[in-house]
Design a protein around this motif. Structure first.
Motif, short mmCIF file in Angstrom:
data_model
loop_
_atom_site.label_atom_id
_atom_site.label_comp_id
_atom_site.label_asym_id
_atom_site.label_seq_id
_atom_site.Cartn_x
_atom_site.Cartn_y
_atom_site.Cartn_z
N LYS A 115 0.97 13.88 2.89
CA LYS A 115 0.71 13.07 3.75
C LYS A 115 -0.35 11.73 3.46
O LYS A 115 -0.07 10.77 3.63
CB LYS A 115 0.09 13.73 5.10
N THR A 116 -1.17 12.51 2.59
CA THR A 116 -2.10 11.11 2.08
C THR A 116 -1.22 10.13 1.24
O THR A 116 -1.68 8.86 1.59
CB THR A 116 -3.19 11.83 1.39
N MET A 122 2.62 3.40 2.76
CA MET A 122 2.88 2.68 3.80
C MET A 122 1.69 1.64 4.05
O MET A 122 2.31 0.36 4.62
CB MET A 122 3.09 3.77 4.95
N GLY A 123 0.64 1.97 4.00
CA GLY A 123 -0.39 0.97 4.20
C GLY A 123 -0.53 -0.16 3.31
O GLY A 123 -0.52 -1.40 3.81
N ASN A 139 -0.83 -7.16 -7.29
CA ASN A 139 -0.87 -6.45 -8.27
C ASN A 139 -1.35 -5.05 -8.19
O ASN A 139 -1.16 -4.07 -8.47
CB ASN A 139 -0.88 -7.05 -9.77
N HIS A 140 -2.60 -5.46 -7.48
CA HIS A 140 -3.63 -4.15 -7.11
C HIS A 140 -2.83 -3.41 -6.21
O HIS A 140 -2.83 -2.14 -6.50
CB HIS A 140 -4.86 -4.93 -6.50
N TYR A 141 -2.33 -4.00 -5.25
CA TYR A 141 -1.63 -2.93 -4.19
C TYR A 141 -0.40 -2.24 -4.86
O TYR A 141 -0.12 -1.16 -4.46
CB TYR A 141 -1.13 -3.76 -3.15
N LEU A 142 0.35 -2.96 -5.53
CA LEU A 142 1.55 -2.47 -6.18
C LEU A 142 0.91 -1.22 -7.27
O LEU A 142 1.64 -0.04 -7.28
CB LEU A 142 2.37 -3.35 -7.19
N THR A 143 -0.06 -1.49 -7.78
CA THR A 143 -0.69 -0.33 -8.70
C THR A 143 -1.05 0.89 -7.97
O THR A 143 -0.51 2.13 -8.35
CB THR A 143 -1.86 -0.82 -9.57
N ILE A 144 -1.62 0.71 -6.86
CA ILE A 144 -2.00 1.85 -6.01
C ILE A 144 -0.74 2.45 -5.37
O ILE A 144 -0.62 3.84 -5.54
CB ILE A 144 -2.88 1.27 -4.90
N ILE A 149 2.65 7.14 -5.44
CA ILE A 149 4.07 7.84 -5.53
C ILE A 149 4.21 8.82 -6.75
O ILE A 149 4.73 9.96 -6.66
CB ILE A 149 5.05 6.80 -5.80
N LYS A 150 3.28 8.55 -7.81
CA LYS A 150 3.29 9.83 -8.74
C LYS A 150 2.74 10.88 -8.42
O LYS A 150 3.02 11.99 -8.77
CB LYS A 150 2.51 9.03 -10.15
#
Length: 320
Positions: A115-116, A122-123, A139-144, A149-150
């Protein structure tokens, strides 16, 4: 009648005497049947009825039934067998309930841990939809998102591994080898992690210890236990790894870091039982299952005298 006639001087037996003997015979026969009937009722019919009544109770779900064993022909053995059957059914029910509770905890743990990262993905995906975000923020959001996902993928892989090793169809392929040299190689490959975490490594491994093991699966066990010690101990912790032969191959992974919390000790090998430092809670469960597939055991010990806690793998010298 001829004998009786002889006794009475050939005059025969009087009708009154014959009637008396007939009545006496009937009474004796009745008493014999009555006594036999009571014996059968007490020793056969009553125990059989009691067993039947208790069988009906068991079939309706009542497993608290126990029969008083009496020496009544063969029914004493039947009553003992009945009590043994009920005891085994009760044990099986208890195991099934424990497994069901364990599965509920497993599913709840999976849902919680997934869930986390999914919520974070999603956020940050919503934030990416905004038109006025900078390229650095994007880029920061995509990294997070990639990191989360990993993390979710690791959780799913752990869950699949746990299910795989619990399957009765899963097989391991042990081969004879030098498990001491095998463990030294794993420690050498992971040495950089000890340096990064400032963990003091003290190996006590002989040159050669021969036994049969599945190299791929045993590597998973050793790597898991080493990573566990590195991840959950503070800097300057001393980590000892030793192997000895003593009615089997005993491999100890010990450290002088903090002992486990009291409520965790008894459940350390159960899935999704996690300490304060986190983790998936499946690694130790998987390790224990692999060791048991090898015919061995994995145990957790604490020594208050020297301040060391240990995970101890015991493997048989001969593969059964």
């Amino acid at each position: 009648m001829g004998v009786i006639d002889g006794l009475y001087g050939g005059q025969g037996m009087s009708k009154d005497l014959g009637t008396q003997i007939t009545m006496a015979s009937m009474i004796v026969t009745y008493l014999l049947f009555w006594g036999l009937s009571n014996i059968l009722e007490k020793n056969i019919s009553e125990p059989a009825r009691k067993i039947a009544d208790n069988m009906n109770l068991v079939s309706s779900g009542n497993l608290d039934v126990q029969m008083e064993v009496k020496d009544s022909f063969e029914f004493a053995e039947m009553e003992e067998a009945f009590n043994h059957m009920v005891l085994k059914l009760k044990e099986a029910q208890s195991i099934r309930e424990q497994n069901e509770e364990q599965n509920r905890q497993l599913y709840a743990g999976i849902a919680h841990d997934l869930k986390t990262p999914m919520t974070m993905v999603m956020g940050y995906a919503r934030l990416l939809k905004e038109e006025d975000i900078s390229e650095d923020d994007r880029n920061h959001y995509l990294t997070i998102i990639e990191q989360q996902i990993k993390a979710a993928n690791v959780q799913l892989e752990d869950m699949l591994e746990y299910a795989k090793y619990g399957s009765t169809d899963y097989k391991i392929f042990p081969e004879e080898g030098n498990i001491a040299g095998f463990l030294r190689g794993i420690l050498a490959d992971m040495f950089y992690r000890f340096e990064d975490r400032k963990i003091i490594l003290e190996p006590e491994i002989p040159d050669k210890v021969i036994c049969k093991y599945d190299t791929e699966q045993m590597k998973r066990v050793f790597t898991n236990l080493i990573n566990n010690a590195i991840r959950h101990n503070p800097e300057n912790t001393t980590f000892r790894v030793s192997i000895k032969e003593e009615n089997g191959v005993i491999i100890s992974f010990s450290d002088d870091g903090p002992f486990l919390e009291e409520d965790l000790k008894e459940h350390i090998f159960e899935p999704y039982k996690k300490g304060k430092s986190g983790g998936s809670g499946l690694g130790l469960s998987v390790a224990k299952r692999i060791v048991e597939l090898h015919g061995g055991s994995l145990e957790y010990n604490e020594n208050s005298d020297d301040g060391y806690k240990s995970f101890v793998v015991t493997l048989p010298l001969e593969w059964m």
